[in-house]
Design a protein around this motif. Sequence first.
Motif, PDB file in Angstrom:
ATOM      1  N   LYS A   1       0.813  -1.208   0.000  1.00  0.00           N
ATOM      2  CA  LYS A   1       0.000   0.000   0.000  1.00  0.00           C
ATOM      3  C   LYS A   1       0.851   1.265   0.000  1.00  0.00           C
ATOM      4  N   PHE A   2       2.177   1.091   0.055  1.00  0.00           N
ATOM      5  CA  PHE A   2       3.042   2.260   0.097  1.00  0.00           C
ATOM      6  C   PHE A   2       3.971   2.251  -1.105  1.00  0.00           C
ATOM      7  N   GLY A   3       4.087   3.383  -1.776  1.00  0.00           N
ATOM      8  CA  GLY A   3       4.985   3.468  -2.916  1.00  0.00           C
ATOM      9  C   GLY A   3       6.353   3.964  -2.494  1.00  0.00           C
ATOM     10  N   LEU A   4       7.144   4.384  -3.481  1.00  0.00           N
ATOM     11  CA  LEU A   4       8.495   4.849  -3.181  1.00  0.00           C
ATOM     12  C   LEU A   4       8.491   6.199  -2.454  1.00  0.00           C
ATOM     13  N   ASN A   5       7.385   6.926  -2.571  1.00  0.00           N
ATOM     14  CA  ASN A   5       7.349   8.224  -1.885  1.00  0.00           C
ATOM     15  C   ASN A   5       7.411   8.064  -0.371  1.00  0.00           C
ATOM     16  N   ARG A   6       7.316   6.811   0.100  1.00  0.00           N
ATOM     17  CA  ARG A   6       7.427   6.587   1.534  1.00  0.00           C
ATOM     18  C   ARG A   6       8.770   7.076   2.060  1.00  0.00           C
ATOM     19  N   PHE A   7       9.799   7.006   1.195  1.00  0.00           N
ATOM     20  CA  PHE A   7      11.130   7.381   1.674  1.00  0.00           C
ATOM     21  C   PHE A   7      11.279   8.894   1.787  1.00  0.00           C
ATOM     22  N   VAL A   8      10.744   9.600   0.789  1.00  0.00           N
ATOM     23  CA  VAL A   8      10.777  11.067   0.855  1.00  0.00           C
ATOM     24  C   VAL A   8      10.000  11.535   2.091  1.00  0.00           C
ATOM     25  N   ASN A   9       8.758  11.060   2.187  1.00  0.00           N
ATOM     26  CA  ASN A   9       7.927  11.460   3.329  1.00  0.00           C
ATOM     27  C   ASN A   9       8.557  11.039   4.644  1.00  0.00           C
TER      28      ASN A   9
END
Length: 317
Positions: free
Chosen positions: A207-215
Amino acid sequence: MDISIVIPLYNEAESLPELFEWIERVTKQHGLSHEIIFVNDGSTDNSWEVICNLKKQAPEVVHGIKFRRNYGKSPALFCGFELAQGEVVITMDADLQDSPDEIPELYRMIREEGYDLVSGWKQKRYDPLSKTLPTKLFNATARRVSGIKNLHDFNCGLKAYRREVVKNIEVYGEMHRYIPYLAKNAGFKRIGEKVVHHQARKYGTTKFGLNRFVNGYLDLISLWFLSTFGVKPMHFFGLLGSLMFILGFIAVVIVGFGKLYSMHAGMPYRLVTESPYFYLALTSMIIGTQLFVAGFLGELISRNAPERNRYQVEEKL
Ligand code: UDP
Ligand code: MG
């Protein structure tokens, strides 16, 4: 009650019956009394019907919360934590990537070894490289910033807590990645780790994309700021503002006196406005002042924060 198991879920209908049975098997084997709190985070599949069926099967054990829309994993955990009654609260993902076989040992570590929080460590992961590599970096940074040096896997969904911990921290936004840091900031220092089994996702998708790392990084910076300067923002903005202002002021004085000296000595001189240093100095003083104002505003806001005088009192005599 010994254990509350909090399970946030978003479109995980296929996994739920299997997960439920597995938990029942393990807790029965070890004679642990427990409750399972399913928090349905606005699923659009039939997860809620599945939970209702499980509730019929085991009305004493199963509890369910259904959000009207998808809020995220942190809000789901927060509501699960509010409801939890057990001495030990265990969180796990609904996707069968976390193994219920770990529950008894996690429980034992909290009860017998005196940990406040035990975090799982997926030492051997069954996730794509695009996820495991950034995760390593992420964890290294989180260790540095939070000062919790012994954790390898901050964001592991499988964690166990002493009940007081979950009742005294507030998970919000996407802060589920940093619950150990939140716990540490609340004064719960005994944080341990247990290597746990990890499996590839059997049903559904992540349910989580790569933007998890930025956020994730942005949240880490916010948390660091909040824990260091949350109730004294002026100490941050005031220091930066003073430095900027003083720097600019000194530069202005140098530019001004330089000109006066040149005039006095009869040397050729220019308007101060022709010197680039003048503009740099001006900018620096303006930014300095603005930072100061931000500090004052921060103080006004934190003075009105409802938790400004909420402290973790461990004991009273
Ligand atoms: N989850 C949730 N709300 C969301 C996103 C995820 O409750 O908005 C749940 C999800 O159903 C799962 C857990 O959080 O039980 C972890 O999600 P996922 O397995 O997708 O994360 P990953 O294992 O890829 O880190
Ligand atoms: Mg998963």
